[in-house]
Design an enzyme around this catalytic site. Sequence first.
Site, PDB file in Angstrom:
ATOM      1  N   CYS A  77     -26.346 -12.645  11.715  1.00  0.00           N
ATOM      2  CA  CYS A  77     -26.128 -13.976  11.152  1.00  0.00           C
ATOM      3  C   CYS A  77     -25.530 -14.908  12.208  1.00  0.00           C
ATOM      4  CB  CYS A  77     -25.262 -13.871   9.902  1.00  0.00           C
ATOM      5  SG  CYS A  77     -25.293 -15.378   8.920  1.00  0.00           S
ATOM      6  N   HIS A 170     -27.658  -9.900   6.403  1.00  0.00           N
ATOM      7  CA  HIS A 170     -26.474  -9.036   6.527  1.00  0.00           C
ATOM      8  C   HIS A 170     -26.835  -7.589   6.200  1.00  0.00           C
ATOM      9  CE1 HIS A 170     -23.323 -12.015   7.273  1.00  0.00           C
ATOM     10  NE2 HIS A 170     -24.099 -12.834   6.574  1.00  0.00           N
ATOM     11  N   GLU A 172     -24.990  -5.077   6.589  1.00  0.00           N
ATOM     12  CA  GLU A 172     -23.785  -4.300   6.256  1.00  0.00           C
ATOM     13  C   GLU A 172     -23.445  -4.302   4.784  1.00  0.00           C
ATOM     14  OE1 GLU A 172     -24.034  -7.184   7.741  1.00  0.00           O
ATOM     15  OE2 GLU A 172     -22.228  -8.423   7.644  1.00  0.00           O
ATOM     16  N   SER A 225       5.764   6.921  -1.748  1.00  0.00           N
ATOM     17  CA  SER A 225       5.791   6.278  -3.056  1.00  0.00           C
ATOM     18  C   SER A 225       5.138   7.148  -4.115  1.00  0.00           C
ATOM     19  CB  SER A 225       5.004   4.973  -2.969  1.00  0.00           C
ATOM     20  OG  SER A 225       3.650   5.272  -2.675  1.00  0.00           O
ATOM     21  N   GLY A 227       1.909   7.492  -3.875  1.00  0.00           N
ATOM     22  CA  GLY A 227       0.526   7.032  -3.742  1.00  0.00           C
ATOM     23  C   GLY A 227      -0.222   7.838  -2.693  1.00  0.00           C
ATOM     24  N   ASP A 229      -1.825   6.890   0.164  1.00  0.00           N
ATOM     25  CA  ASP A 229      -1.627   6.603   1.586  1.00  0.00           C
ATOM     26  C   ASP A 229      -0.334   7.208   2.121  1.00  0.00           C
ATOM     27  OD1 ASP A 229      -3.804   5.117   0.984  1.00  0.00           O
ATOM     28  OD2 ASP A 229      -2.790   3.181   1.104  1.00  0.00           O
ATOM     29  N   SER A 230       0.764   6.965   1.399  1.00  0.00           N
ATOM     30  CA  SER A 230       2.038   7.450   1.927  1.00  0.00           C
ATOM     31  C   SER A 230       2.096   8.974   1.872  1.00  0.00           C
ATOM     32  CB  SER A 230       3.222   6.803   1.211  1.00  0.00           C
ATOM     33  OG  SER A 230       3.267   7.183  -0.140  1.00  0.00           O
ATOM     34  N   ARG A 298       9.186  -9.728  -6.916  1.00  0.00           N
ATOM     35  CA  ARG A 298       8.698  -9.051  -5.709  1.00  0.00           C
ATOM     36  C   ARG A 298       9.726  -9.117  -4.587  1.00  0.00           C
ATOM     37  NH1 ARG A 298       3.596 -10.833  -7.671  1.00  0.00           N
ATOM     38  NH2 ARG A 298       2.040  -9.179  -7.533  1.00  0.00           N
ATOM     39  N   ASP A 467       4.947   0.634 -45.987  1.00  0.00           N
ATOM     40  CA  ASP A 467       4.951  -0.557 -46.843  1.00  0.00           C
ATOM     41  C   ASP A 467       5.646  -1.716 -46.170  1.00  0.00           C
ATOM     42  OD1 ASP A 467       3.575   0.631 -48.845  1.00  0.00           O
ATOM     43  OD2 ASP A 467       5.379   1.482 -49.774  1.00  0.00           O
ATOM     44  N   LYS A 522     -12.124 -10.446 -11.923  1.00  0.00           N
ATOM     45  CA  LYS A 522     -11.487 -11.104 -10.783  1.00  0.00           C
ATOM     46  C   LYS A 522     -12.589 -11.565  -9.847  1.00  0.00           C
ATOM     47  CE  LYS A 522      -8.552 -10.415  -6.773  1.00  0.00           C
ATOM     48  NZ  LYS A 522      -7.604  -9.570  -6.060  1.00  0.00           N
ATOM     49  N   GLU A 528      -3.733  -7.474 -11.379  1.00  0.00           N
ATOM     50  CA  GLU A 528      -2.445  -7.482 -12.071  1.00  0.00           C
ATOM     51  C   GLU A 528      -2.311  -8.780 -12.863  1.00  0.00           C
ATOM     52  OE1 GLU A 528      -0.448  -4.942 -11.980  1.00  0.00           O
ATOM     53  OE2 GLU A 528      -1.217  -3.814 -10.260  1.00  0.00           O
TER      54      GLU A 528
HETATM   55  P1  XMP Z   1      -4.412  -8.543  -7.541  1.00  0.00           P
HETATM   56  O1  XMP Z   1      -3.512  -8.619  -8.735  1.00  0.00           O
HETATM   57  O2  XMP Z   1      -3.924  -9.346  -6.370  1.00  0.00           O
HETATM   58  O3  XMP Z   1      -4.348  -7.014  -7.101  1.00  0.00           O
HETATM   59  O4  XMP Z   1      -5.854  -8.816  -7.897  1.00  0.00           O
HETATM   60  C1  XMP Z   1      -5.148  -6.428  -6.117  1.00  0.00           C
HETATM   61  C2  XMP Z   1      -4.546  -5.077  -5.792  1.00  0.00           C
HETATM   62  O5  XMP Z   1      -3.265  -5.252  -5.186  1.00  0.00           O
HETATM   63  C3  XMP Z   1      -2.261  -4.605  -5.936  1.00  0.00           C
HETATM   64  N1  XMP Z   1      -1.053  -5.446  -5.908  1.00  0.00           N
HETATM   65  C4  XMP Z   1       0.046  -5.143  -5.220  1.00  0.00           C
HETATM   66  N2  XMP Z   1       0.348  -4.088  -4.448  1.00  0.00           N
HETATM   67  N3  XMP Z   1       2.469  -5.010  -4.046  1.00  0.00           N
HETATM   68  C5  XMP Z   1       1.578  -4.015  -3.876  1.00  0.00           C
HETATM   69  O6  XMP Z   1       1.883  -3.041  -3.179  1.00  0.00           O
HETATM   70  C6  XMP Z   1       2.251  -6.111  -4.797  1.00  0.00           C
HETATM   71  O7  XMP Z   1       3.103  -6.982  -4.934  1.00  0.00           O
HETATM   72  C7  XMP Z   1       0.969  -6.166  -5.422  1.00  0.00           C
HETATM   73  N4  XMP Z   1       0.382  -7.086  -6.232  1.00  0.00           N
HETATM   74  C8  XMP Z   1      -0.857  -6.627  -6.512  1.00  0.00           C
HETATM   75  C9  XMP Z   1      -2.834  -4.448  -7.319  1.00  0.00           C
HETATM   76  O8  XMP Z   1      -2.214  -3.367  -8.009  1.00  0.00           O
HETATM   77  C10 XMP Z   1      -4.291  -4.213  -7.026  1.00  0.00           C
HETATM   78  O9  XMP Z   1      -4.526  -2.868  -6.672  1.00  0.00           O
END
Ligand code: XMP
Length: 530
Positions: A77, A170, A172, A225, A227, A229-230, A298, A467, A522, A528
Amino acid sequence: TILILDFGSQYSHLITRRCREHNVYAELMPCTTQLKDIDFKPKGIILSGSPYSVYEKDSPHVDSAVFDFGVPILGICYGLQEMAWQLKGTVDQSDHREYGFANLKMTKIGGSASVDALFEGLGDEMQVWMSHGDQLSAPPPDFHVIGVTATAPYAALAHDSKPFYGIQFHPEVTHSPRGKEVIGRFILNICGCQQHWTMEEFVGKEIARIREICGPTGRVIGAVSGGVDSTVAAKLMHEAIGDRFHAIMVDNGVLRLNEASQVNAMLNKDLGVNLTVVDASDLFLSRLEGVEDPEQKRKIIGNTFINVFEAKAAEIEAAAEVEETAADASKKGRVEWLLQGTLYPDVIESISFKGPSATIKTHHNVGGLLKDMKLKLIEPLRELFKDEVRALGRLLSIPAPLVQRHPFPGPGLAIRILGPVTREQVRILQLADNIYIEEIRKAGLYDQIAQAFAVLLPVRAVGVMGDARTYEQVVALRAVQTEDFMTADWYVFPPEVLKRISGRITNEVKGINRVTYDISSKPPATVEWL
Ligand code: XMP
């Protein structure tokens, strides 16, 4: 290695992925990279797409040495337009974008090359995905056409004598079904890359690299955490340096049900990782008291995390120094490194020549730790995509349910409780979420969903139980399917599964009398709710 020079297309990282799917290592670098500055010799160069137009004043351009480097080049492209622009072809600016499917006819017009290896064996035509504004109105000298579409007479070009190729579409993206094969033709047949990039190779090399970086005594700390990755990063560090890696898990009071104890059991007992769990839930919840604004939540969680982590790390360091009895004790046992489970997409975002893209939500990370603690960063996953991390996890014998786990945000349930966070609200949400996930697993649907979770809404609704009239809270269920979380579709559950989930939540979770299902994609919604 294939070098991919990035002009800022949203698809650039996908080119890297496709190369790796052919077991060829590929690295993405900003288009402004000077070839003399890179420390490897690529066997081929791919120029990515871009939102820019080559004629714009600020548009990105590549070091012209690329064209004299002596390796094959594929322009995609904008990459094609850039090649044409540098090699004296003509690109027409256009007001309307072509966006969508097109049928590419692989017709060779003119040229002297006997084989045009890019499309070899791919037939006479194929469906491709177009997304561009400008296009070529004349090819550069010594190039000939190898493909056309109804609207693009120069949809694919090849140089008459050098291994230079350009394509307007594209390859890819998955919307170009045979695109991966086109990339394969380029990197395997034209560049002659060997297919050596495998996870086994990666693990061996990475463990050796970590040992070299840390030396015989260096210690590393890192947060886990629960999760993917960690956990994978922690297990890899453990394989490399054993107990000189210390993992810390901070219980922030907004984790999933029994998360801290489960992670502790798995990492400490099953995987042998040296882990300390810190229960800081009181501190986090007291700082969160009365706070409704999601960004504020946050920030509080991010900062508190840093405070707690630093305090624990200082304790670990003090203990480590006592442990050392050797003569040069002052040098031994020092915690010098901080492990971070950064993945390649984060790296790509921060290396882009445009700088990091605008953040819609501030995602919590441990960047602040480096400044305060004078730690150096160690990022063993920084070359990997998420699915590669999962493959690595499997190779390191991390249990399958964990490797396949949905992502969970750093600020945890605090951004899934709309309104102020209290222990009681956390408890209600934990129970509802746990039932939801349990039923998804029982129905065998967990792996089809990218992320599923419950959200506690700040409203009360009327219900009836026995009730009596009830006036209780509402929970919303969310489940999405997505490739990269940039866009997502809501998941279509079989109705009987939703029915079971709703029945169990309203029966078993005191305080909830109504369950709703979120049917927003989305964009415009995010994954979220906060
Ligand atoms: P959104 O809500 O932005 O989420 O569409 C996309 C992905 O990101 C995660 N997410 C977060 N992860 N800290 C994180 O570590 C945050 O503050 C946070 N906000 C959103 C969300 O769970 C989804 O996987």
